[in-house]
Design a protein around this motif. Structure first.
Motif, PDB file in Angstrom:
ATOM      1  N   TRP A  40      68.274  29.665  58.803  1.00 14.89           N
ATOM      2  CA  TRP A  40      67.350  31.245  58.436  1.00 14.89           C
ATOM      3  C   TRP A  40      67.703  31.025  57.482  1.00 14.89           C
ATOM      4  N   LYS A  41      68.013  31.042  56.013  1.00 13.31           N
ATOM      5  CA  LYS A  41      67.813  31.240  54.730  1.00 13.31           C
ATOM      6  C   LYS A  41      67.022  29.956  53.901  1.00 13.31           C
ATOM      7  N   LYS A  42      66.465  28.680  54.620  1.00 14.41           N
ATOM      8  CA  LYS A  42      65.571  28.392  54.490  1.00 14.41           C
ATOM      9  C   LYS A  42      65.788  27.131  53.858  1.00 14.41           C
ATOM     10  N   VAL A  43      67.342  26.833  53.064  1.00 16.99           N
ATOM     11  CA  VAL A  43      68.416  26.115  51.974  1.00 16.99           C
ATOM     12  C   VAL A  43      67.477  24.523  52.525  1.00 16.99           C
ATOM     13  N   PRO A  44      67.194  23.978  53.134  1.00 14.00           N
ATOM     14  CA  PRO A  44      66.628  22.608  53.630  1.00 14.00           C
ATOM     15  C   PRO A  44      65.392  22.648  52.557  1.00 14.00           C
ATOM     16  N   ALA A  45      64.238  23.937  52.932  1.00 11.09           N
ATOM     17  CA  ALA A  45      63.325  23.691  52.280  1.00 11.09           C
ATOM     18  C   ALA A  45      63.482  24.195  50.841  1.00 11.09           C
ATOM     19  N   LEU A  46      64.264  25.101  50.604  1.00 14.47           N
ATOM     20  CA  LEU A  46      64.803  24.643  49.209  1.00 14.47           C
ATOM     21  C   LEU A  46      65.437  23.606  48.161  1.00 14.47           C
ATOM     22  N   MET A  50      63.089  21.428  45.483  1.00 12.82           N
ATOM     23  CA  MET A  50      63.864  21.353  44.314  1.00 12.82           C
ATOM     24  C   MET A  50      63.302  19.721  44.064  1.00 12.82           C
ATOM     25  N   LEU A  51      64.257  19.096  45.264  1.00  8.04           N
ATOM     26  CA  LEU A  51      63.932  17.211  44.376  1.00  8.04           C
ATOM     27  C   LEU A  51      62.920  17.076  44.865  1.00  8.04           C
ATOM     28  N   ASP A  52      61.489  17.586  45.619  1.00 13.38           N
ATOM     29  CA  ASP A  52      60.250  17.523  45.600  1.00 13.38           C
ATOM     30  C   ASP A  52      59.650  17.504  43.944  1.00 13.38           C
ATOM     31  N   ASN A  53      60.527  19.467  43.293  1.00 12.62           N
ATOM     32  CA  ASN A  53      59.681  19.347  41.566  1.00 12.62           C
ATOM     33  C   ASN A  53      60.379  18.654  41.143  1.00 12.62           C
ATOM     34  N   LYS A  54      61.600  18.347  41.699  1.00 11.53           N
ATOM     35  CA  LYS A  54      62.188  17.155  40.486  1.00 11.53           C
ATOM     36  C   LYS A  54      62.127  15.530  40.576  1.00 11.53           C
ATOM     37  N   ILE A  55      61.347  15.388  41.469  1.00  9.10           N
ATOM     38  CA  ILE A  55      60.244  13.940  42.056  1.00  9.10           C
ATOM     39  C   ILE A  55      59.088  13.958  41.131  1.00  9.10           C
ATOM     40  N   ALA A  56      58.488  15.457  41.002  1.00  9.76           N
ATOM     41  CA  ALA A  56      57.048  15.611  40.231  1.00  9.76           C
ATOM     42  C   ALA A  56      57.671  15.662  39.271  1.00  9.76           C
TER      43      ALA A  56
END
Length: 177
Positions: A40-46, A50-56
């Motif tokens: 509900w709080k969209k934690v997996p998306a967060l 964060m992982l996508d940002n780290k990967i980028a």
């Protein structure tokens, strides 16, 4: 001992709340609620963001590192080329220096040969001049000695009568002529 535990496990009743909910059921319900709140709080998306940002960021760092590596390789190649050029230039300078040294040695040999020839000629000229001077001195001394000897002979052998005959002969030669 294993039998005792079996008997004990069979004889002990698992606690229940509301008559049907066991501890395992409560844990399952709590986990379901926790996962529902996370969704509900969209934690997996967060977390994915964060992982996508780290990967980028890591990808960007890898690209920068690759660019730095390429720059370093080009600098290395450039400096290797400069080093090769410097070595080639040093070899050319060494060859020119060797050629100039050989030319200087050859010129020095030629100059030394010419100097020796000039000094030899000067020595020969001095010797010839000394010989000519000595020969002139000898001739002068011989002429002086001959003149003195002739004067003595004439003085010893000629008297007034001989002089009169010579004068008469000279006059007669002038009168004829």
């Amino acid at each position: 001992m294993a039998d005792f535990l079996m008997v004990l496990a069979e004889g002990v009743a698992e606690p229940k709340s509301f008559g049907i909910l066991t501890a395992t059921t409560w844990v399952s319900i709590a986990m379901t609620i926790f996962i529902a709140i996370l969704l509900w709080k969209k934690v997996p998306a967060l977390i994915a963001g964060m992982l996508d940002n780290k990967i980028a960021e890591i990808s960007k760092q890898l690209k920068e590192a690759e660019q730095l590596r390429l720059d370093a390789e080009s600098l290395k190649a450039e400096y290797e080329a400069k080093l090769a050029d410097a070595a080639k230039e040093a070899d050319e300078m060494r060859a020119r220096a060797d050629a100039e040294a050989e030319a200087l040695v050859a010129k020095a040999k030629t100059d030394a040969t010419a100097l020796i020839a000039r000094r030899k000629q000067m020595a020969e000229d001095r010797i010839a001049a000394a010989e000519a001077g000595a020969l002139a001195e000898v001739r002068t001394a011989a002429a002086k000695a001959a003149t003195e000897a002739a004067a003595r002979l004439i003085a010893d052998k000629h008297d007034a009568a001989a002089d009169k005959a010579l004068v008469d002969q000279a006059i007669a030669g002038v009168a004829k002529g």
